[in-house]
Enzyme design. Structure first.
Site, PDB file in Angstrom:
ATOM      1  N   LYS A 107       0.808  -1.222   0.000  1.00 55.89           N
ATOM      2  CA  LYS A 107       0.000   0.000   0.000  1.00 55.89           C
ATOM      3  C   LYS A 107       0.840   1.270   0.000  1.00 55.89           C
ATOM      4  O   LYS A 107       0.315   2.353  -0.222  1.00 55.89           O
ATOM      5  CB  LYS A 107      -0.970  -0.017   1.171  1.00 55.89           C
ATOM      6  CG  LYS A 107      -2.030  -1.094   1.001  1.00 55.89           C
ATOM      7  CD  LYS A 107      -3.100  -1.002   2.052  1.00 55.89           C
ATOM      8  CE  LYS A 107      -4.211  -1.990   1.786  1.00 55.89           C
ATOM      9  NZ  LYS A 107      -3.795  -3.390   2.074  1.00 55.89           N
TER      10      LYS A 107
HETATM   11  C1  LIG Z   1      -4.577  -4.395   1.745  1.00 55.40           C
HETATM   12  C2  LIG Z   1      -3.861  -5.684   1.592  1.00 55.40           C
HETATM   13  C3  LIG Z   1      -4.339  -6.697   0.747  1.00 55.40           C
HETATM   14  C4  LIG Z   1      -5.628  -6.560   0.007  1.00 55.40           C
HETATM   15  O1  LIG Z   1      -5.551  -5.605  -1.022  1.00 55.40           O
HETATM   16  P1  LIG Z   1      -6.888  -5.009  -1.641  1.00 55.40           P
HETATM   17  O2  LIG Z   1      -6.432  -4.010  -2.635  1.00 55.40           O
HETATM   18  O3  LIG Z   1      -7.654  -4.400  -0.514  1.00 55.40           O
HETATM   19  O4  LIG Z   1      -7.632  -6.165  -2.244  1.00 55.40           O
HETATM   20  C5  LIG Z   1      -3.571  -7.843   0.596  1.00 55.40           C
HETATM   21  N1  LIG Z   1      -2.425  -8.013   1.267  1.00 55.40           N
HETATM   22  C6  LIG Z   1      -1.941  -7.080   2.110  1.00 55.40           C
HETATM   23  C7  LIG Z   1      -0.690  -7.348   2.833  1.00 55.40           C
HETATM   24  C8  LIG Z   1      -2.632  -5.884   2.291  1.00 55.40           C
HETATM   25  O5  LIG Z   1      -2.144  -4.967   3.120  1.00 55.40           O
END
Ligand SMILES: *Cc1c(COP(=O)(O)O)cnc(C)c1O
Length: 437
Positions: A107
């Site tokens: 993210k």
């Molecule tokens: C947020 C997150 C996800 C999921 O991603 P989305 O875009 O919400 O589907 C998967 N793995 C990790 C480690 C995350 O932080």
């Protein structure tokens, strides 16, 4: 580029307005009015392109005139200022590691891009002081906090489910201070997300406090996630078939960004939505295209504990809500906690590669897909979305020892936790936001 609301009741807006608002006034998600197509030259030269240049080429059509090119180039360069290695795990399986950023989860890219765009708009002085209000299932909060720390004119309020995030995740949310406030909610991620949604629909509150979201609802956080898939193709052997792509999915922002890049012409095979027990999308496929939201349940891959993923409407929109077309590009699978832990153990013991629980869900779904399509010999790519150190309770018993903390999180050790407890009660959130204005 203009963005239209998927609820179809609000007028289209440009990138700047969509970023500042987060969500359309009618409550809909913004969606690009057209899907840019990658030029043949771009696809041909992709492998040699430096990451910042590639990021600018991908993002420019989406940003349009909202940010001058020189500023956008700087924002892009800062956004992708770390490594995204494609690491072989075993024959026919490679992991694209997305956890080398400052908060050790994928993210960071979306949060860095969005915070810099919002900072750019705030600097121009035509944007009021904004409050970024965000719900996190674990990793969003840390990435958003790190991305926005110290950005003038921006306050950040993060809601997280008490006791449902890992220690490193909680430190990343609660120890920075400055313009970052953590609200510790006695409920689930879905409760946090519902509280945030309610605040965004509160016209009276929004008249008194300028709110925006930093969830993948926000186009400035969602769209740059396409870059991962470009970085994967950059490193994919030129003579190999296009990979099957397994994406650990919760709110479906990352997966939808990948499908968007694919729709723009990036050479990628079919996608797999790899889910934990929170599986409304795998059930949607099992039911032949009938969607039912679920109530979130806790799992070992907590960043994916989402019972009603916001971005799934964007996935549907990409395929004009035509189930047969969608089903050609995408499949989905449910991976239990036991299967997740077994996958971490197997890959560590057999291949000496350490997956985190989210990457392990993607691995298990990919291997099941490859077994079911053995005749196709499809090589696979999984997105390793978080560093295993963020999930010591799951990973360390398998490893048999502690994982050393990477430098990116060492500095948070021993800092006092600061959070404000909040019941699942919208009135209390509202009061907090109005009192701390
Ligand atoms: C947020 C997150 C996800 C999921 O991603 P989305 O875009 O919400 O589907 C998967 N793995 C990790 C480690 C995350 O932080």
């Amino acid at each position: 580029m203009h963005y239209r609301s998927l609820n179809r009741q609000s007028p289209p807006v440009d990138f700047r307005a969509a970023t500042i608002a987060g969500q359309a006034p009618d409550g809909g998600l913004y969606f690009p009015e057209s899907i840019p197509q990658f030029a043949a030259d771009f696809l041909k030269n992709l492998r040699q392109m430096p990451r910042p240049e590639l990021a600018l080429a991908v993002m420019q059509p989406y940003v349009g005139n909202a940010i001058p090119t020189a500023d956008l180039a700087r924002i892009c360069a800062e956004t992708v200022d770390f490594e995204f290695p494609l690491v072989p795990v075993q024959p026919d399986v490679a992991a694209l590691e997305l956890f080398h950023g400052p908060t050790l989860a994928f993210k960071d890219v979306g949060a860095r891009f969005m915070s810099r765009c919002l900072g750019h708009f705030a600097q121009r002085g035509d944007t009021p002081a904004v409050t970024v209000l965000v719900a996190t299932s674990g990793d969003t909060g840390g990435a958003v906090a790190a991305g926005f720390l110290g950005v003038p004119g921006v306050e950040v309020v993060i809601l997280y489910p008490s006791g449902k995030v890992s220690p490193v995740q909680e430190q990343q949310l609660t120890t920075l201070g400055q313009n970052i406030t953590a609200l510790e909610v006695s409920g689930t991620f879905d409760d946090c997300q519902a509280l945030v949604k309610q605040a965004f629909q509160d016209v009276e509150l929004r008249a008194r406090r300028f709110l925006t979201s930093a969830n993948s609802i926000n186009v400035a956080r969602w769209l740059p996630q396409q870059l991962y898939y470009c970085f994967a193709v950059q490193q994919w052997p030129a003579d190999a078939p296009a990979p099957v792509v397994s994406v650990p999915s919760g709110n479906f922002g990352n997966l939808c960004a990948g499908l968007l890049a694919r729709a723009s012409g990036l050479p990628l095979g079919p996608f797999i939505a790899a889910c934990n027990a929170n599986d409304p999308v795998p059930n949607y496929f099992r039911r032949g295209g009938h969607y039912l939201a679920q109530t979130a349940v806790p799992t070992v891959s907590n960043a994916m504990d989402v019972g009603n993923p916001s971005n799934f409407v964007r996935v549907l929109e990409l395929f004009d809500n035509e189930f047969p077309r969608l089903a050609q590009a995408l499949s989905a699978d449910t991976v239990s906690d036991a299967e997740t832990v077994a996958a971490i153990r197997y890959v560590w013991e057999e291949h000496h590669y350490l997956l985190d629980p989210h990457g392990a869900v993607a691995y298990a779904a990919l291997r099941r897909y490859q077994a079911a399509h053995a005749h196709a010999h499809a090589p696979g790519l999984l997105l390793a979305t978080a560093h295993p150190v963020k999930f010591p309770a799951v990973v360390e018993p398998i490893l048999g020892h502690a994982i050393p903390l990477p430098p990116a999180v060492q500095h948070l050790q021993g800092r006092p936790k600061r959070s404000i407890e909040l019941p699942v009660d919208y009135e209390e959130l509202r009061e907090f936001l109005l009192a701390n204005n």
